[in-house]
Design a protein around this motif. Sequence first.
Motif, PDB file in Angstrom:
ATOM      1  N   ASN A  98     -48.434 -39.128  57.778  1.00 15.83           N
ATOM      2  CA  ASN A  98     -49.100 -38.241  56.688  1.00 15.83           C
ATOM      3  C   ASN A  98     -49.617 -37.040  57.052  1.00 15.83           C
ATOM      4  O   ASN A  98     -50.004 -36.120  56.347  1.00 15.83           O
TER       5      ASN A  98
ATOM      6  N   ARG B  79     -57.688 -31.589  52.426  1.00 18.44           N
ATOM      7  CA  ARG B  79     -56.787 -32.795  52.393  1.00 18.44           C
ATOM      8  C   ARG B  79     -57.246 -33.682  53.721  1.00 18.44           C
ATOM      9  O   ARG B  79     -57.566 -35.029  53.265  1.00 18.44           O
TER      10      ARG B  79
ATOM     11  N   HIS C 204     -47.163 -29.677  48.572  1.00 20.24           N
ATOM     12  CA  HIS C 204     -46.627 -30.869  47.677  1.00 20.24           C
ATOM     13  C   HIS C 204     -47.776 -31.826  47.903  1.00 20.24           C
ATOM     14  O   HIS C 204     -47.773 -32.766  46.949  1.00 20.24           O
ATOM     15  N   VAL C 205     -48.485 -31.932  48.648  1.00 13.92           N
ATOM     16  CA  VAL C 205     -49.523 -32.924  48.636  1.00 13.92           C
ATOM     17  C   VAL C 205     -51.040 -32.226  48.516  1.00 13.92           C
ATOM     18  O   VAL C 205     -52.145 -33.034  48.840  1.00 13.92           O
TER      19      VAL C 205
ATOM     20  N   GLN D 178     -54.199 -34.367  46.999  1.00 21.94           N
ATOM     21  CA  GLN D 178     -54.625 -35.307  47.893  1.00 21.94           C
ATOM     22  C   GLN D 178     -56.046 -34.669  48.652  1.00 21.94           C
ATOM     23  O   GLN D 178     -56.654 -35.262  49.184  1.00 21.94           O
TER      24      GLN D 178
END
Length: 200
Positions: A9, A110, A167-168, A171
Amino acid sequence: MYKVYGDYNSGNCYKVKLMLNLLGIAYEWQAIDILKGETQTPEFLAKNPNGKVPVLELEDGTCLWESNAILNFLADGSRYLPSEPRLRTQVLQWQFFEQYSHEPYVAVARFIQFYLDMPEERREEHAGCLKRGYKALDVMEQQLQRTSFLVGETFSIADVALYAYTHVAHQGGFDLEGYPGINAWLARVAGQEGYVGMLG
């Protein structure tokens, strides 16, 4: 065969995974759980005394660390790292931007929200990360309104470096709806031959 020590992750680890897949290089992935302290064991610290992932272990046992340094090693001599001095410097420019102006805010926000589930004692820090993270995204948006990729019209490790956490970003609480340039760029990166997702 290369061996990668990383957290699935982690955006920094994903950079290395994505680059290896883009280059079609075989590797072995050794999963490391950062929340369980697995980067602080004597065995891991022998590979990276800084106690962080990712680590790329070469065939001769040499260990490389720092994600952007690993990207430069892997991409050397490939189309993902230009040899022309000005373009190569612009790649480095974006990599330094990622480490100093983007990752400390987008990735940390994040981490607080996605990894730690927003503990009360870190909410103020998270709010500060959002403010500074949006500033970094604004800089990217300006460039991506002008060019298809961060260094002109050619996909490079500059894009790999910044794609990983951008791109995350949702989150971490970031809303990318107002960033058409970034969203079009995210789609272009995901369309590259050899692309693999963070958990792919």
